[in-house]
Design a protein around this motif. Structure first.
Motif, PDB file in Angstrom:
ATOM      1  N   LEU A 120      -3.604   5.093  -6.835  1.00  0.00           N
ATOM      2  CA  LEU A 120      -2.229   5.473  -7.124  1.00  0.00           C
ATOM      3  C   LEU A 120      -1.543   4.333  -7.886  1.00  0.00           C
ATOM      4  N   THR A 121      -0.592   4.697  -8.710  1.00  0.00           N
ATOM      5  CA  THR A 121       0.146   3.688  -9.464  1.00  0.00           C
ATOM      6  C   THR A 121       1.165   3.016  -8.536  1.00  0.00           C
ATOM      7  N   PRO A 122       1.678   1.839  -8.921  1.00  0.00           N
ATOM      8  CA  PRO A 122       2.701   1.196  -8.104  1.00  0.00           C
ATOM      9  C   PRO A 122       3.888   2.128  -7.867  1.00  0.00           C
ATOM     10  N   GLU A 123       4.234   2.925  -8.869  1.00  0.00           N
ATOM     11  CA  GLU A 123       5.372   3.843  -8.737  1.00  0.00           C
ATOM     12  C   GLU A 123       5.096   4.914  -7.690  1.00  0.00           C
ATOM     13  N   GLU A 124       3.870   5.423  -7.662  1.00  0.00           N
ATOM     14  CA  GLU A 124       3.515   6.451  -6.674  1.00  0.00           C
ATOM     15  C   GLU A 124       3.508   5.870  -5.263  1.00  0.00           C
ATOM     16  N   LEU A 125       2.999   4.634  -5.134  1.00  0.00           N
ATOM     17  CA  LEU A 125       2.984   3.967  -3.827  1.00  0.00           C
ATOM     18  C   LEU A 125       4.412   3.740  -3.340  1.00  0.00           C
ATOM     19  N   TYR A 126       5.252   3.296  -4.248  1.00  0.00           N
ATOM     20  CA  TYR A 126       6.675   3.080  -3.955  1.00  0.00           C
ATOM     21  C   TYR A 126       7.309   4.381  -3.478  1.00  0.00           C
ATOM     22  N   TYR A 127       7.065   5.425  -4.227  1.00  0.00           N
ATOM     23  CA  TYR A 127       7.637   6.750  -3.923  1.00  0.00           C
ATOM     24  C   TYR A 127       7.247   7.186  -2.510  1.00  0.00           C
ATOM     25  N   ASN A 128       5.966   7.065  -2.189  1.00  0.00           N
ATOM     26  CA  ASN A 128       5.489   7.498  -0.868  1.00  0.00           C
ATOM     27  C   ASN A 128       6.170   6.727   0.264  1.00  0.00           C
ATOM     28  N   VAL A 129       6.317   5.430   0.073  1.00  0.00           N
ATOM     29  CA  VAL A 129       6.917   4.599   1.124  1.00  0.00           C
ATOM     30  C   VAL A 129       8.393   4.938   1.309  1.00  0.00           C
ATOM     31  N   ILE A 130       9.133   4.966   0.215  1.00  0.00           N
ATOM     32  CA  ILE A 130      10.583   5.219   0.325  1.00  0.00           C
ATOM     33  C   ILE A 130      10.833   6.631   0.857  1.00  0.00           C
ATOM     34  N   LYS A 131      10.034   7.571   0.412  1.00  0.00           N
ATOM     35  CA  LYS A 131      10.192   8.946   0.889  1.00  0.00           C
ATOM     36  C   LYS A 131       9.931   9.022   2.401  1.00  0.00           C
ATOM     37  N   GLY A 132       8.869   8.334   2.841  1.00  0.00           N
ATOM     38  CA  GLY A 132       8.537   8.329   4.268  1.00  0.00           C
ATOM     39  C   GLY A 132       9.637   7.684   5.094  1.00  0.00           C
ATOM     40  N   ILE A 133      10.139   6.563   4.606  1.00  0.00           N
ATOM     41  CA  ILE A 133      11.196   5.856   5.331  1.00  0.00           C
ATOM     42  C   ILE A 133      12.458   6.715   5.395  1.00  0.00           C
ATOM     43  N   ASN A 134      12.729   7.418   4.319  1.00  0.00           N
ATOM     44  CA  ASN A 134      13.931   8.242   4.230  1.00  0.00           C
ATOM     45  C   ASN A 134      13.956   9.368   5.272  1.00  0.00           C
ATOM     46  N   ILE A 135      12.765   9.832   5.694  1.00  0.00           N
ATOM     47  CA  ILE A 135      12.760  10.970   6.623  1.00  0.00           C
ATOM     48  C   ILE A 135      12.465  10.561   8.072  1.00  0.00           C
ATOM     49  N   ASN A 136      12.274   9.275   8.324  1.00  0.00           N
ATOM     50  CA  ASN A 136      12.041   8.822   9.697  1.00  0.00           C
ATOM     51  C   ASN A 136      13.103   7.815  10.112  1.00  0.00           C
ATOM     52  N   ASN A 137      13.482   7.832  11.387  1.00  0.00           N
ATOM     53  CA  ASN A 137      14.434   6.826  11.852  1.00  0.00           C
ATOM     54  C   ASN A 137      13.757   5.471  11.969  1.00  0.00           C
ATOM     55  N   THR A 138      12.545   5.510  12.539  1.00  0.00           N
ATOM     56  CA  THR A 138      11.745   4.294  12.628  1.00  0.00           C
ATOM     57  C   THR A 138      10.453   4.545  11.876  1.00  0.00           C
ATOM     58  N   SER A 139      10.108   3.622  10.992  1.00  0.00           N
ATOM     59  CA  SER A 139       8.886   3.802  10.207  1.00  0.00           C
ATOM     60  C   SER A 139       7.939   2.642  10.415  1.00  0.00           C
ATOM     61  N   ILE A 140       6.698   2.980  10.758  1.00  0.00           N
ATOM     62  CA  ILE A 140       5.644   1.969  10.701  1.00  0.00           C
ATOM     63  C   ILE A 140       4.817   2.331   9.476  1.00  0.00           C
ATOM     64  N   VAL A 141       4.903   1.467   8.479  1.00  0.00           N
ATOM     65  CA  VAL A 141       4.310   1.787   7.176  1.00  0.00           C
ATOM     66  C   VAL A 141       2.919   1.165   7.068  1.00  0.00           C
ATOM     67  N   LEU A 142       1.941   1.999   6.776  1.00  0.00           N
ATOM     68  CA  LEU A 142       0.567   1.512   6.594  1.00  0.00           C
ATOM     69  C   LEU A 142       0.290   1.233   5.120  1.00  0.00           C
ATOM     70  N   MET A 143      -0.092  -0.029   4.846  1.00  0.00           N
ATOM     71  CA  MET A 143      -0.522  -0.412   3.501  1.00  0.00           C
ATOM     72  C   MET A 143      -1.794  -1.243   3.668  1.00  0.00           C
ATOM     73  N   HIS A 144      -2.449  -1.538   2.570  1.00  0.00           N
ATOM     74  CA  HIS A 144      -3.697  -2.298   2.663  1.00  0.00           C
ATOM     75  C   HIS A 144      -3.656  -3.575   1.833  1.00  0.00           C
ATOM     76  N   ASP A 145      -4.287  -4.590   2.387  1.00  0.00           N
ATOM     77  CA  ASP A 145      -4.355  -5.899   1.742  1.00  0.00           C
ATOM     78  C   ASP A 145      -5.821  -6.199   1.459  1.00  0.00           C
ATOM     79  N   THR A 146      -6.332  -5.622   0.373  1.00  0.00           N
ATOM     80  CA  THR A 146      -7.722  -5.900   0.002  1.00  0.00           C
ATOM     81  C   THR A 146      -7.775  -6.241  -1.483  1.00  0.00           C
ATOM     82  N   ASP A 147      -8.952  -6.697  -1.914  1.00  0.00           N
ATOM     83  CA  ASP A 147      -9.100  -7.166  -3.296  1.00  0.00           C
ATOM     84  C   ASP A 147      -8.889  -6.076  -4.341  1.00  0.00           C
ATOM     85  N   THR A 148      -8.918  -4.803  -3.922  1.00  0.00           N
ATOM     86  CA  THR A 148      -8.745  -3.722  -4.905  1.00  0.00           C
ATOM     87  C   THR A 148      -7.317  -3.172  -4.908  1.00  0.00           C
TER      88      THR A 148
END
Ligand SMILES: [Zn+2]
Length: 346
Positions: free
Chosen positions: A280-308
Protein backbone atom coordinates in the motif's frame (compact mmCIF):
# COMPACT_ATOMS: atom_id res chain seq x y z
CA UNK A 1 -6.38 -64.07 -54.60
CA UNK A 2 -6.42 -65.04 -50.99
CA UNK A 3 -2.67 -64.32 -50.69
CA UNK A 4 -3.10 -60.90 -52.31
CA UNK A 5 -5.87 -60.03 -49.86
CA UNK A 6 -3.70 -61.07 -46.92
CA UNK A 7 -0.78 -58.94 -48.19
CA UNK A 8 -2.95 -55.85 -48.66
CA UNK A 9 -4.50 -56.38 -45.25
CA UNK A 10 -1.02 -56.60 -43.72
CA UNK A 11 -0.07 -53.40 -45.54
CA UNK A 12 -3.14 -51.68 -44.18
CA UNK A 13 -2.38 -52.88 -40.66
CA UNK A 14 1.21 -51.68 -41.01
CA UNK A 15 0.01 -48.28 -42.19
CA UNK A 16 -2.34 -48.02 -39.21
CA UNK A 17 0.51 -49.10 -36.93
CA UNK A 18 2.74 -46.36 -38.34
CA UNK A 19 -0.02 -43.80 -37.94
CA UNK A 20 -0.55 -44.85 -34.32
CA UNK A 21 3.19 -44.68 -33.60
CA UNK A 22 3.47 -41.25 -35.21
CA UNK A 23 0.46 -40.08 -33.19
CA UNK A 24 1.98 -41.38 -29.94
CA UNK A 25 5.30 -39.69 -30.70
CA UNK A 26 3.51 -36.47 -31.56
CA UNK A 27 1.57 -36.67 -28.31
CA UNK A 28 4.85 -36.99 -26.43
CA UNK A 29 6.86 -34.41 -28.30
CA UNK A 30 4.25 -31.68 -28.58
CA UNK A 31 3.75 -31.16 -24.81
CA UNK A 32 7.52 -31.20 -24.37
CA UNK A 33 7.93 -28.44 -26.94
CA UNK A 34 5.08 -26.45 -25.40
CA UNK A 35 6.64 -26.86 -21.95
CA UNK A 36 10.00 -25.63 -23.18
CA UNK A 37 8.44 -22.62 -24.90
CA UNK A 38 6.40 -21.76 -21.78
CA UNK A 39 9.45 -22.23 -19.57
CA UNK A 40 11.41 -19.75 -21.67
CA UNK A 41 8.47 -17.32 -21.68
CA UNK A 42 8.04 -17.50 -17.88
CA UNK A 43 11.75 -16.91 -17.38
CA UNK A 44 11.78 -13.88 -19.59
CA UNK A 45 8.69 -12.53 -17.78
CA UNK A 46 10.41 -13.14 -14.43
CA UNK A 47 13.38 -11.13 -15.68
CA UNK A 48 11.09 -8.32 -16.75
CA UNK A 49 9.37 -8.37 -13.34
CA UNK A 50 12.75 -8.23 -11.61
CA UNK A 51 13.80 -5.26 -13.73
CA UNK A 52 10.57 -3.46 -12.80
CA UNK A 53 10.83 -4.47 -9.14
CA UNK A 54 14.42 -3.29 -8.87
CA UNK A 55 13.41 -0.03 -10.51
CA UNK A 56 10.53 0.49 -8.08
CA UNK A 57 11.58 -1.18 -4.82
CA UNK A 58 15.29 -1.89 -5.19
CA UNK A 59 14.89 -5.66 -4.69
CA UNK A 60 13.92 -8.55 -6.94
CA UNK A 61 10.52 -10.15 -6.64
CA UNK A 62 11.96 -13.25 -4.98
CA UNK A 63 13.89 -11.23 -2.42
CA UNK A 64 10.77 -9.27 -1.60
CA UNK A 65 8.69 -12.43 -1.45
CA UNK A 66 11.13 -14.12 0.92
CA UNK A 67 11.09 -11.10 3.17
CA UNK A 68 7.33 -10.88 3.00
CA UNK A 69 6.70 -14.57 3.42
CA UNK A 70 6.19 -14.44 7.15
CA UNK A 71 4.38 -11.16 7.04
CA UNK A 72 1.95 -12.39 4.44
CA UNK A 73 1.08 -15.39 6.59
CA UNK A 74 0.65 -12.99 9.46
CA UNK A 75 -1.58 -10.77 7.35
CA UNK A 76 -3.84 -13.64 6.38
CA UNK A 77 -4.48 -14.33 10.02
CA UNK A 78 -4.89 -10.64 10.74
CA UNK A 79 -7.45 -10.24 7.97
CA UNK A 80 -9.35 -13.27 9.18
CA UNK A 81 -9.39 -12.08 12.75
CA UNK A 82 -10.57 -8.69 11.74
CA UNK A 83 -13.42 -10.02 9.70
CA UNK A 84 -14.68 -11.80 12.78
CA UNK A 85 -13.88 -9.18 15.37
CA UNK A 86 -14.81 -6.04 13.61
CA UNK A 87 -17.72 -6.78 11.39
CA UNK A 88 -19.13 -3.31 11.96
CA UNK A 89 -15.82 -1.65 11.20
CA UNK A 90 -15.24 -3.71 8.10
CA UNK A 91 -18.71 -2.92 6.90
CA UNK A 92 -17.79 0.70 7.02
CA UNK A 93 -14.52 0.10 5.30
CA UNK A 94 -16.18 -1.96 2.63
CA UNK A 95 -18.78 0.68 1.99
CA UNK A 96 -16.11 2.87 0.43
CA UNK A 97 -17.30 3.38 -3.08
CA UNK A 98 -15.03 2.54 -5.95
CA UNK A 99 -14.91 6.20 -6.88
CA UNK A 100 -13.42 6.95 -3.48
CA UNK A 101 -10.75 4.40 -4.11
CA UNK A 102 -10.14 5.85 -7.51
CA UNK A 103 -9.77 9.25 -5.97
CA UNK A 104 -7.23 7.92 -3.49
CA UNK A 105 -5.18 6.27 -6.16
CA UNK A 106 -5.26 9.46 -8.22
CA UNK A 107 -4.00 11.40 -5.23
CA UNK A 108 -1.41 8.73 -4.66
CA UNK A 109 0.04 8.98 -8.11
CA UNK A 110 0.38 12.71 -7.57
CA UNK A 111 2.05 12.22 -4.21
CA UNK A 112 4.40 9.41 -5.17
CA UNK A 113 5.87 11.55 -7.93
CA UNK A 114 7.58 13.49 -5.18
CA UNK A 115 9.68 10.43 -4.22
CA UNK A 116 10.56 12.17 -0.97
CA UNK A 117 12.96 10.54 1.48
CA UNK A 118 11.68 9.13 4.73
CA UNK A 119 12.50 12.06 6.97
CA UNK A 120 12.09 14.88 4.47
CA UNK A 121 9.44 17.60 4.73
CA UNK A 122 6.04 16.66 6.12
CA UNK A 123 3.47 15.81 3.53
CA UNK A 124 -0.11 16.67 4.22
CA UNK A 125 -2.26 13.68 3.36
CA UNK A 126 -5.60 15.06 4.59
CA UNK A 127 -6.73 15.44 0.99
CA UNK A 128 -7.03 11.63 0.66
CA UNK A 129 -9.74 11.52 3.34
CA UNK A 130 -13.27 11.12 2.01
CA UNK A 131 -14.84 11.98 5.38
CA UNK A 132 -14.64 14.97 7.67
CA UNK A 133 -12.81 14.88 10.98
CA UNK A 134 -14.63 16.52 13.86
CA UNK A 135 -12.39 18.40 16.26
CA UNK A 136 -14.36 17.67 19.45
CA UNK A 137 -14.79 14.04 18.50
CA UNK A 138 -11.11 13.54 17.68
CA UNK A 139 -10.08 15.28 20.90
CA UNK A 140 -12.00 12.74 22.99
CA UNK A 141 -10.23 9.72 21.54
CA UNK A 142 -7.34 7.63 22.76
CA UNK A 143 -4.85 6.16 20.31
CA UNK A 144 -2.19 3.54 20.96
CA UNK A 145 0.23 3.16 18.09
CA UNK A 146 1.98 -0.20 17.97
CA UNK A 147 4.79 -1.47 15.77
CA UNK A 148 5.29 -5.22 15.40
CA UNK A 149 8.20 -7.35 14.20
CA UNK A 150 11.05 -4.86 14.72
CA UNK A 151 13.80 -3.88 15.10
CA UNK A 152 14.45 -3.11 11.45
CA UNK A 153 16.52 -0.66 9.46
CA UNK A 154 13.64 1.81 9.97
CA UNK A 155 13.33 1.61 13.78
CA UNK A 156 15.66 4.60 14.16
CA UNK A 157 13.56 6.66 11.73
CA UNK A 158 10.35 5.70 13.51
CA UNK A 159 11.85 6.70 16.87
CA UNK A 160 13.07 10.01 15.41
CA UNK A 161 9.61 10.85 14.06
CA UNK A 162 7.93 9.92 17.36
CA UNK A 163 10.45 12.08 19.21
CA UNK A 164 9.80 15.03 16.90
CA UNK A 165 6.11 14.90 17.86
CA UNK A 166 6.85 13.99 21.46
CA UNK A 167 4.68 10.91 21.08
CA UNK A 168 5.15 7.58 22.88
CA UNK A 169 4.28 4.32 21.16
CA UNK A 170 4.61 0.58 21.69
CA UNK A 171 7.03 -1.82 20.02
CA UNK A 172 6.28 -5.55 20.04
CA UNK A 173 9.69 -6.78 19.06
CA UNK A 174 11.27 -10.02 17.90
CA UNK A 175 14.69 -11.44 18.83
CA UNK A 176 17.81 -10.03 17.17
CA UNK A 177 21.29 -10.01 18.64
CA UNK A 178 23.29 -7.70 16.36
CA UNK A 179 24.57 -4.48 17.91
CA UNK A 180 22.25 -2.21 15.93
CA UNK A 181 19.13 -4.12 16.98
CA UNK A 182 20.24 -4.15 20.60
CA UNK A 183 20.78 -0.40 20.48
CA UNK A 184 17.23 -0.06 19.15
CA UNK A 185 15.78 -2.06 22.08
CA UNK A 186 17.68 0.32 24.32
CA UNK A 187 16.46 3.43 22.52
CA UNK A 188 12.86 2.25 22.74
CA UNK A 189 13.20 1.95 26.51
CA UNK A 190 15.29 5.10 27.01
CA UNK A 191 12.92 7.26 25.00
CA UNK A 192 9.90 6.27 27.05
CA UNK A 193 8.15 3.90 24.66
CA UNK A 194 6.79 0.56 25.75
CA UNK A 195 8.89 -2.45 24.83
CA UNK A 196 6.64 -5.47 24.42
CA UNK A 197 7.28 -9.11 23.65
CA UNK A 198 6.14 -10.47 20.29
CA UNK A 199 8.23 -13.60 19.85
CA UNK A 200 11.88 -14.47 19.43
CA UNK A 201 11.61 -16.36 16.16
CA UNK A 202 8.16 -15.33 14.92
CA UNK A 203 7.94 -18.73 13.25
CA UNK A 204 4.42 -19.99 13.92
CA UNK A 205 5.28 -23.66 13.44
CA UNK A 206 7.86 -23.55 16.23
CA UNK A 207 6.35 -21.19 18.78
CA UNK A 208 2.85 -22.64 18.59
CA UNK A 209 3.95 -26.30 18.46
CA UNK A 210 3.64 -26.95 22.18
CA UNK A 211 3.49 -24.94 25.37
CA UNK A 212 7.07 -26.02 26.01
CA UNK A 213 8.20 -24.55 22.69
CA UNK A 214 6.17 -21.44 23.38
CA UNK A 215 7.82 -21.00 26.76
CA UNK A 216 11.28 -21.53 25.26
CA UNK A 217 10.75 -18.84 22.63
CA UNK A 218 9.08 -16.42 25.06
CA UNK A 219 11.79 -16.79 27.69
CA UNK A 220 14.57 -16.46 25.13
CA UNK A 221 13.26 -13.06 24.03
CA UNK A 222 12.36 -11.93 27.52
CA UNK A 223 15.90 -12.76 28.68
CA UNK A 224 17.50 -11.06 25.69
CA UNK A 225 15.51 -7.86 26.27
CA UNK A 226 16.22 -7.85 30.00
CA UNK A 227 19.94 -8.49 29.49
CA UNK A 228 20.14 -5.78 26.83
CA UNK A 229 18.05 -3.04 28.40
CA UNK A 230 17.66 -3.93 32.07
CA UNK A 231 13.91 -3.69 31.50
CA UNK A 232 11.60 -6.66 31.82
CA UNK A 233 8.64 -6.32 29.43
CA UNK A 234 5.22 -7.02 30.86
CA UNK A 235 3.06 -6.80 27.78
CA UNK A 236 2.79 -9.26 24.93
CA UNK A 237 1.30 -9.56 21.47
CA UNK A 238 0.55 -12.94 19.93
CA UNK A 239 2.13 -13.38 16.49
CA UNK A 240 -0.98 -13.55 14.32
CA UNK A 241 -3.11 -12.20 17.17
CA UNK A 242 -4.68 -14.18 20.01
CA UNK A 243 -7.43 -15.25 17.61
CA UNK A 244 -5.01 -16.93 15.20
CA UNK A 245 -5.92 -20.37 13.97
CA UNK A 246 -2.38 -21.61 13.39
CA UNK A 247 -1.59 -22.42 17.02
CA UNK A 248 -1.44 -26.08 17.96
CA UNK A 249 -1.68 -25.05 21.60
CA UNK A 250 -5.05 -24.15 23.06
CA UNK A 251 -5.11 -20.37 23.38
CA UNK A 252 -6.48 -20.70 26.92
CA UNK A 253 -3.28 -22.59 27.85
CA UNK A 254 -1.14 -19.74 26.58
CA UNK A 255 -3.32 -17.18 28.35
CA UNK A 256 -2.95 -19.18 31.57
CA UNK A 257 0.83 -19.16 31.01
CA UNK A 258 0.82 -15.38 30.49
CA UNK A 259 -1.40 -14.77 33.52
CA UNK A 260 1.01 -16.71 35.70
CA UNK A 261 3.79 -14.41 34.54
CA UNK A 262 1.63 -11.32 35.04
CA UNK A 263 1.83 -10.52 31.35
CA UNK A 264 -1.03 -8.67 29.62
CA UNK A 265 -1.58 -9.34 25.93
CA UNK A 266 -2.89 -6.81 23.46
CA UNK A 267 -4.45 -7.35 20.07
CA UNK A 268 -5.65 -4.41 17.96
CA UNK A 269 -8.76 -2.89 16.43
CA UNK A 270 -7.21 -0.74 13.71
CA UNK A 271 -4.77 -1.88 11.03
CA UNK A 272 -2.91 0.32 8.60
CA UNK A 273 -2.85 -2.58 6.13
CA UNK A 274 0.93 -2.81 5.76
CA UNK A 275 0.86 -6.57 6.28
CA UNK A 276 -1.19 -7.34 3.22
CA UNK A 277 0.47 -8.98 0.24
CA UNK A 278 0.20 -5.93 -1.98
CA UNK A 279 2.20 -2.89 -1.05
CA UNK A 280 0.00 0.00 0.00
CA UNK A 281 1.13 3.56 -0.61
CA UNK A 282 1.84 5.90 2.32
CA UNK A 283 -1.43 7.67 1.49
CA UNK A 284 -3.43 4.43 1.68
CA UNK A 285 -1.78 3.49 4.99
CA UNK A 286 -2.56 6.96 6.32
CA UNK A 287 -6.16 6.68 5.16
CA UNK A 288 -6.67 3.32 6.87
CA UNK A 289 -5.29 4.55 10.19
CA UNK A 290 -7.19 7.84 10.32
CA UNK A 291 -10.39 6.16 9.19
CA UNK A 292 -10.02 3.49 11.89
CA UNK A 293 -9.29 6.04 14.58
CA UNK A 294 -12.25 8.14 13.47
CA UNK A 295 -14.72 5.31 14.10
CA UNK A 296 -13.34 4.02 17.42
CA UNK A 297 -13.20 5.74 20.80
CA UNK A 298 -10.05 3.86 21.70
CA UNK A 299 -7.77 2.59 18.96
CA UNK A 300 -4.92 0.16 19.18
CA UNK A 301 -3.29 0.58 15.80
CA UNK A 302 -1.30 -2.29 14.31
CA UNK A 303 1.63 -1.33 12.08
CA UNK A 304 4.84 -3.13 11.18
CA UNK A 305 8.48 -2.23 11.64
CA UNK A 306 10.37 -4.37 9.15
CA UNK A 307 12.91 -3.76 6.39
CA UNK A 308 10.19 -3.79 3.71
CA UNK A 309 7.90 -1.26 5.40
CA UNK A 310 9.33 2.00 4.16
CA UNK A 311 5.83 3.23 3.32
CA UNK A 312 4.73 2.74 6.93
CA UNK A 313 7.51 5.11 7.97
CA UNK A 314 6.47 7.55 5.26
CA UNK A 315 2.89 7.48 6.50
CA UNK A 316 3.82 8.01 10.15
CA UNK A 317 4.55 11.71 10.13
CA UNK A 318 1.35 12.66 8.25
CA UNK A 319 -0.59 10.50 10.75
CA UNK A 320 1.03 12.23 13.70
CA UNK A 321 0.53 15.61 12.09
CA UNK A 322 -3.21 15.03 11.71
CA UNK A 323 -3.60 13.57 15.19
CA UNK A 324 -1.70 16.41 16.86
CA UNK A 325 -3.64 18.96 14.86
CA UNK A 326 -6.87 17.46 16.19
CA UNK A 327 -5.40 17.05 19.69
CA UNK A 328 -6.05 13.33 19.76
CA UNK A 329 -4.40 11.69 22.75
CA UNK A 330 -1.60 9.31 21.75
CA UNK A 331 -0.30 6.99 24.45
CA UNK A 332 1.99 3.99 24.89
CA UNK A 333 0.41 0.69 25.93
CA UNK A 334 0.87 -0.32 29.51
CA UNK A 335 -0.45 -3.10 31.69
CA UNK A 336 -3.00 -0.69 33.17
CA UNK A 337 -4.59 -0.04 29.76
CA UNK A 338 -7.81 -1.96 29.17
CA UNK A 339 -6.67 -4.43 26.54
CA UNK A 340 -8.33 -5.19 23.24
CA UNK A 341 -8.31 -8.96 22.91
CA UNK A 342 -9.67 -11.16 20.17
CA UNK A 343 -9.75 -14.14 22.49
CA UNK A 344 -10.22 -13.79 26.24
CA UNK A 345 -9.43 -16.37 28.88
CA UNK A 346 -13.05 -17.04 29.84
ZN1 LIG B 1 4.24 -10.22 13.87
Amino acid sequence: MKLEATVSRRKRINRIKIIIIVLIIACLILPTIISIVLFIKVNSLQDQIDVLMIEKYGVTYNELRNKNHEEVAHAAVVAEDLSVEQSSDTDELESETSSDKQQISENNSLQTNNENKVTNEISDFTNVLDFKLDKENMKSKKVYLSFDDGPSQYTGDILDILAKYNVKATFFVIGKTDEYSKSMYQRIVNEGHTLGIHSYSHVYQTIYKSLEDFDKDFTKLSDLLYDTTGYLPHIYRFPGGSGNDVSKIKTSKIIEYLNKKNIIYFDWNVVNGDATGNLLTPEELYYNVIKGININNTSIVLMHDTDTKENTVKSLEPILKTLTEFQTEILPLDKDVTPIQQVTAE
